[in-house]
Design an enzyme around this catalytic site. Structure first.
Site, PDB file in Angstrom:
ATOM      1  N   TYR A  92       0.839  -1.207   0.000  1.00  0.00           N
ATOM      2  CA  TYR A  92       0.000   0.000   0.000  1.00  0.00           C
ATOM      3  C   TYR A  92       0.869   1.250   0.000  1.00  0.00           C
ATOM      4  O   TYR A  92       0.520   2.260  -0.609  1.00  0.00           O
ATOM      5  CB  TYR A  92      -0.926   0.001   1.218  1.00  0.00           C
ATOM      6  CG  TYR A  92      -1.951   1.105   1.142  1.00  0.00           C
ATOM      7  CD1 TYR A  92      -3.119   0.930   0.396  1.00  0.00           C
ATOM      8  CD2 TYR A  92      -1.741   2.320   1.774  1.00  0.00           C
ATOM      9  CE1 TYR A  92      -4.047   1.949   0.288  1.00  0.00           C
ATOM     10  CE2 TYR A  92      -2.669   3.347   1.666  1.00  0.00           C
ATOM     11  CZ  TYR A  92      -3.815   3.161   0.931  1.00  0.00           C
ATOM     12  OH  TYR A  92      -4.736   4.164   0.811  1.00  0.00           O
ATOM     13  N   PHE A 114      -7.884  20.515 -25.456  1.00  0.00           N
ATOM     14  CA  PHE A 114      -8.229  19.099 -25.470  1.00  0.00           C
ATOM     15  C   PHE A 114      -9.434  18.921 -24.543  1.00  0.00           C
ATOM     16  O   PHE A 114      -9.552  19.609 -23.536  1.00  0.00           O
ATOM     17  CB  PHE A 114      -7.062  18.189 -25.046  1.00  0.00           C
ATOM     18  CG  PHE A 114      -7.480  16.745 -25.143  1.00  0.00           C
ATOM     19  CD1 PHE A 114      -7.668  16.165 -26.390  1.00  0.00           C
ATOM     20  CD2 PHE A 114      -7.794  16.009 -24.022  1.00  0.00           C
ATOM     21  CE1 PHE A 114      -8.143  14.870 -26.505  1.00  0.00           C
ATOM     22  CE2 PHE A 114      -8.268  14.713 -24.132  1.00  0.00           C
ATOM     23  CZ  PHE A 114      -8.442  14.136 -25.371  1.00  0.00           C
ATOM     24  N   THR A 115     -10.295  17.967 -24.887  1.00  0.00           N
ATOM     25  CA  THR A 115     -11.592  17.830 -24.218  1.00  0.00           C
ATOM     26  C   THR A 115     -11.483  17.776 -22.689  1.00  0.00           C
ATOM     27  O   THR A 115     -12.026  18.628 -21.991  1.00  0.00           O
ATOM     28  CB  THR A 115     -12.305  16.568 -24.739  1.00  0.00           C
ATOM     29  OG1 THR A 115     -11.422  15.455 -24.614  1.00  0.00           O
ATOM     30  CG2 THR A 115     -12.705  16.731 -26.198  1.00  0.00           C
ATOM     31  N   ASP A 172       1.648  18.844 -21.604  1.00  0.00           N
ATOM     32  CA  ASP A 172       0.810  17.650 -21.701  1.00  0.00           C
ATOM     33  C   ASP A 172       1.613  16.649 -22.529  1.00  0.00           C
ATOM     34  O   ASP A 172       1.733  16.777 -23.745  1.00  0.00           O
ATOM     35  CB  ASP A 172      -0.514  18.003 -22.391  1.00  0.00           C
ATOM     36  CG  ASP A 172      -1.422  16.786 -22.548  1.00  0.00           C
ATOM     37  OD1 ASP A 172      -0.919  15.642 -22.451  1.00  0.00           O
ATOM     38  OD2 ASP A 172      -2.632  16.981 -22.779  1.00  0.00           O
ATOM     39  N   LYS A 215      -0.915   6.429 -23.693  1.00  0.00           N
ATOM     40  CA  LYS A 215      -0.494   6.664 -25.073  1.00  0.00           C
ATOM     41  C   LYS A 215       0.980   6.260 -25.219  1.00  0.00           C
ATOM     42  O   LYS A 215       1.282   5.082 -25.352  1.00  0.00           O
ATOM     43  CB  LYS A 215      -0.701   8.132 -25.456  1.00  0.00           C
ATOM     44  CG  LYS A 215      -2.166   8.496 -25.712  1.00  0.00           C
ATOM     45  CD  LYS A 215      -2.910   8.860 -24.474  1.00  0.00           C
ATOM     46  CE  LYS A 215      -4.282   9.437 -24.768  1.00  0.00           C
ATOM     47  NZ  LYS A 215      -5.064   9.580 -23.526  1.00  0.00           N
ATOM     48  N   ARG A 259     -14.102  14.083 -34.285  1.00  0.00           N
ATOM     49  CA  ARG A 259     -13.388  15.170 -33.624  1.00  0.00           C
ATOM     50  C   ARG A 259     -13.794  16.456 -34.337  1.00  0.00           C
ATOM     51  O   ARG A 259     -13.068  16.995 -35.171  1.00  0.00           O
ATOM     52  CB  ARG A 259     -11.867  14.976 -33.686  1.00  0.00           C
ATOM     53  CG  ARG A 259     -11.343  13.802 -32.885  1.00  0.00           C
ATOM     54  CD  ARG A 259     -11.059  14.043 -31.408  1.00  0.00           C
ATOM     55  NE  ARG A 259     -12.172  13.910 -30.490  1.00  0.00           N
ATOM     56  CZ  ARG A 259     -12.030  13.560 -29.211  1.00  0.00           C
ATOM     57  NH1 ARG A 259     -10.842  13.274 -28.707  1.00  0.00           N
ATOM     58  NH2 ARG A 259     -13.064  13.506 -28.403  1.00  0.00           N
ATOM     59  N   PHE A 298     -19.525  14.023 -26.389  1.00  0.00           N
ATOM     60  CA  PHE A 298     -19.211  13.072 -27.460  1.00  0.00           C
ATOM     61  C   PHE A 298     -19.160  11.630 -26.976  1.00  0.00           C
ATOM     62  O   PHE A 298     -19.398  10.711 -27.742  1.00  0.00           O
ATOM     63  CB  PHE A 298     -17.873  13.446 -28.123  1.00  0.00           C
ATOM     64  CG  PHE A 298     -16.729  13.525 -27.145  1.00  0.00           C
ATOM     65  CD1 PHE A 298     -16.496  14.683 -26.422  1.00  0.00           C
ATOM     66  CD2 PHE A 298     -15.908  12.441 -26.927  1.00  0.00           C
ATOM     67  CE1 PHE A 298     -15.464  14.756 -25.504  1.00  0.00           C
ATOM     68  CE2 PHE A 298     -14.865  12.504 -26.010  1.00  0.00           C
ATOM     69  CZ  PHE A 298     -14.646  13.666 -25.300  1.00  0.00           C
TER      70      PHE A 298
HETATM   71  N1  F0G Z   1      -4.310  14.951 -22.999  1.00  0.00           N
HETATM   72  C1  F0G Z   1      -4.344  14.492 -24.267  1.00  0.00           C
HETATM   73  C2  F0G Z   1      -3.590  15.206 -25.328  1.00  0.00           C
HETATM   74  C3  F0G Z   1      -5.115  13.351 -24.557  1.00  0.00           C
HETATM   75  O1  F0G Z   1      -5.156  12.917 -25.822  1.00  0.00           O
HETATM   76  C4  F0G Z   1      -5.824  12.713 -23.519  1.00  0.00           C
HETATM   77  C5  F0G Z   1      -6.662  11.557 -23.800  1.00  0.00           C
HETATM   78  C6  F0G Z   1      -5.747  13.220 -22.219  1.00  0.00           C
HETATM   79  C7  F0G Z   1      -4.970  14.353 -22.006  1.00  0.00           C
HETATM   80  C8  F0G Z   1      -6.501  12.603 -21.083  1.00  0.00           C
HETATM   81  O2  F0G Z   1      -5.909  11.422 -20.707  1.00  0.00           O
HETATM   82  O3  F0G Z   1      -7.619   9.666 -21.238  1.00  0.00           O
HETATM   83  O4  F0G Z   1      -5.667   9.196 -19.742  1.00  0.00           O
HETATM   84  O5  F0G Z   1      -7.500  10.630 -18.969  1.00  0.00           O
HETATM   85  N2  F0G Z   1      -6.991  11.215 -24.966  1.00  0.00           N
HETATM   86  C9  F0G Z   1      -7.761  10.038 -25.351  1.00  0.00           C
HETATM   87  C10 F0G Z   1      -7.938  10.061 -26.833  1.00  0.00           C
HETATM   88  C11 F0G Z   1      -9.015   9.859 -24.596  1.00  0.00           C
HETATM   89  O6  F0G Z   1      -8.629   9.164 -27.332  1.00  0.00           O
HETATM   90  O7  F0G Z   1      -7.391  10.927 -27.514  1.00  0.00           O
HETATM   91  P1  F0G Z   1      -6.736  10.163 -20.136  1.00  0.00           P
END
Ligand code: F0G
Length: 474
Positions: A84, A136-137, A227, A270, A394, A461
């Site tokens: 832990y 980014f979303t 990022d 990624k 997108r 989305f």
């Molecule tokens: N920043 C970028 C540039 C991303 O592409 C993503 C996630 C995140 C942050 C968030 O990270 O998913 O680990 O919480 N992108 C995925 C995609 C969801 O399909 O492009 P996460």
């Protein structure tokens, strides 16, 4: 280095860019029938996120968490220390991240948005502005949840799918400077710098631009946070495109990139070649302490942060593998290969092709559809119907609404992302995808667009549902 012509292995390695790995486990896939796929997409509300993966043939929804791990990563997982607190696996991961990125403190999180939550909660106050090279979303949602306003400072070329520029992810320094003048440096908690830029098409940022952003921000006392989700792919583009970096290993380039930042956060799903995980890495002792105080509220102890010990082993090992030149050369090369196949067939795509995906340009693919009938969403659904290839919208759906006015954000880019998972598909699969998109392009007039029938309040989305306008003839 030039190989001897008689060394056929070396010549083929250089010229054919074969997979630098072989398979040890496989998962069967098949396209099923068009009739079945029509039913499946209807049940999924014409949203590819809502399809069951067993109904998908080639899954290009995302490159996030979809990596095939290596035998060594699996071996490392058996060594996971599940304590832990004070896990040996954390120490291993911490050491690898410190060496590759050069930051002193490492705070683990369950994935990227966990890291975004921590950073945004600590740094952003109502009335703050956060400049970034395109939104980014999830990143923007966390900024807004904390009362901040995202401001796009990417170069104009990034919003033009046809503009040729080797580093379309670059920050426009004049836009950044004028934001500082307009709102004051004291209202800018940090600069958010994505490498590469997902929403622009996986476009890289140059080293020169990173250096310049760092200098400009430092002169105003604004920290830069990167990022780093696809930072290795960005480093590879610098090696290939920026003068002076041709002979530098990707690992060195990555380390130099990070030297122009005060910290970074990473969705390890990624470029770290794992199925789950993330972290924040920073130099500032005080900020690190705050991150450790908050990580226990949302994620877990500062020595696991939502990951199992075995996940941290796989993450560390994955980072070591993805920063090998032979890996990333094939990776980006495979994405470019798909781009080349589509280009040859005249299918409109975002140029230049980025690091993790080829983006279909839905505006040019379906010029007869206005943005209000969600062309990219419709194109993703149609591609699935005709081929079983799953992609992702997108465009206007992903962009969501302005929280103040309630209006749709209307991004200039209306795209369908064909995202290539790492080490999962072969070039033959890429041929299938290109063939499917090319044939659909010929039948494009039969796609009449969609109407949204369910809209969730945030990140719509993921779960929004749609209905076709009229009958599609595919
Ligand atoms: N920043 C970028 C540039 C991303 O592409 C993503 C996630 C995140 C942050 C968030 O990270 O998913 O680990 O919480 N992108 C995925 C995609 C969801 O399909 O492009 P996460």
């Amino acid at each position: 280095m030039q190989s001897k012509e008689s060394d056929i292995g070396a010549v083929a390695w250089r010229e054919l860019n074969p997979e630098p790995y072989k398979f040890k486990a496989v998962e069967p896939i098949s396209p099923g029938t068009e009739e079945h796929r029509r039913r499946a997409i209807e049940e999924a509300g014409y949203n590819t996120f809502l399809l069951r993966s067993e109904d998908v043939f080639i899954d290009l929804l995302t490159d996030s968490g979809t990596t095939a791990m290596s035998d060594r990563q699996w071996a490392h997982m058996m060594r996971g220390d599940e304590a832990y607190a004070g896990s040996r696996s954390f120490s291993f991961m911490e050491r690898v991240i410190q060496e590759l990125f050069g930051f002193r403190h490492v705070i683990p999180t369950h994935q990227g948005r966990g890291a975004e939550n921590l950073l945004s909660t600590i740094l952003i106050r109502p009335g703050h502005y956060i400049p970034g090279n395109m939104y980014f979303t999830t990143t923007r949602v966390h900024q807004e949840r904390n009362g901040g306003t995202f401001v796009d400072v990417i170069i104009d070329e990034a919003h033009d799918p046809a503009a040729a520029h080797p580093f379309k992810g670059n920050v426009d320094l004049d836009k950044l400077e004028s934001l500082v003048r307009r709102v004051g440096a004291e209202n800018i908690p940090y600069m958010s710098l994505a490498v590469t830029v997902n929403m622009a098409g996986g476009q890289p940022v140059s080293m020169q631009n990173m250096r310049a952003v760092h200098e400009l921000c430092r002169s105003h006392g604004i920290p830069v946070f990167v990022d780093a989700a696809r930072c290795v792919e960005n480093a590879y583009f610098i090696q290939q495109r920026e003068p002076g970096y041709q002979d530098r290993p990707v690992r060195d380039i990555l380390r130099e990139m990070m030297s122009y930042a005060d910290g970074c956060w990473m969705s390890a799903k990624k470029d770290a070649l794992v199925n789950i995980g993330g972290f924040v890495a920073v130099n500032d002792d005080h900020l690190a302490q705050k991150l450790r105080e908050l990580v226990v509220v949302f994620e877990g102890m500062p020595t696991y942060g939502g990951m199992a010990g075995r996940d941290m082993e796989a993450l560390a090992r994955g980072l070591l593998e993805s920063t090998e030149d032979s890996y990333v050369r094939h990776r980006v090369g495979q994405v470019e290969y798909l781009g080349e196949l589509l280009r040859r067939r005249g299918v409109p795509i975002v140029e230049p092709v980025g690091g993790h995906a080829v983006y279909l340009d839905a505006k040019r693919f379906l010029p007869h559809l206005p943005q209000d009938v969600f062309p990219a969403q419709a194109l993703a659904a149609a591609l699935y119907i005709v081929s079983g290839v799953r992609s992702m919208e997108r465009g206007i759906v992903s962009a969501g609404r302005n929280p103040e006015t309630g209006e749709h954000h209307r991004p200039n880019l209306e795209l369908v992302r064909l995202t290539i998972p790492r080490r999962v598909y072969t070039s033959r699969h890429m041929q299938v995808v290109a063939e499917a998109a090319a044939r659909l392009y010929e039948a494009r007039d039969g796609i009449t667009g969609l109407e949204m029938v369910y809209e969730p309040p945030t990140l719509r989305f993921f779960t929004a549902r749609f209905r076709p306008l009229g009958r599609w003839r595919l």
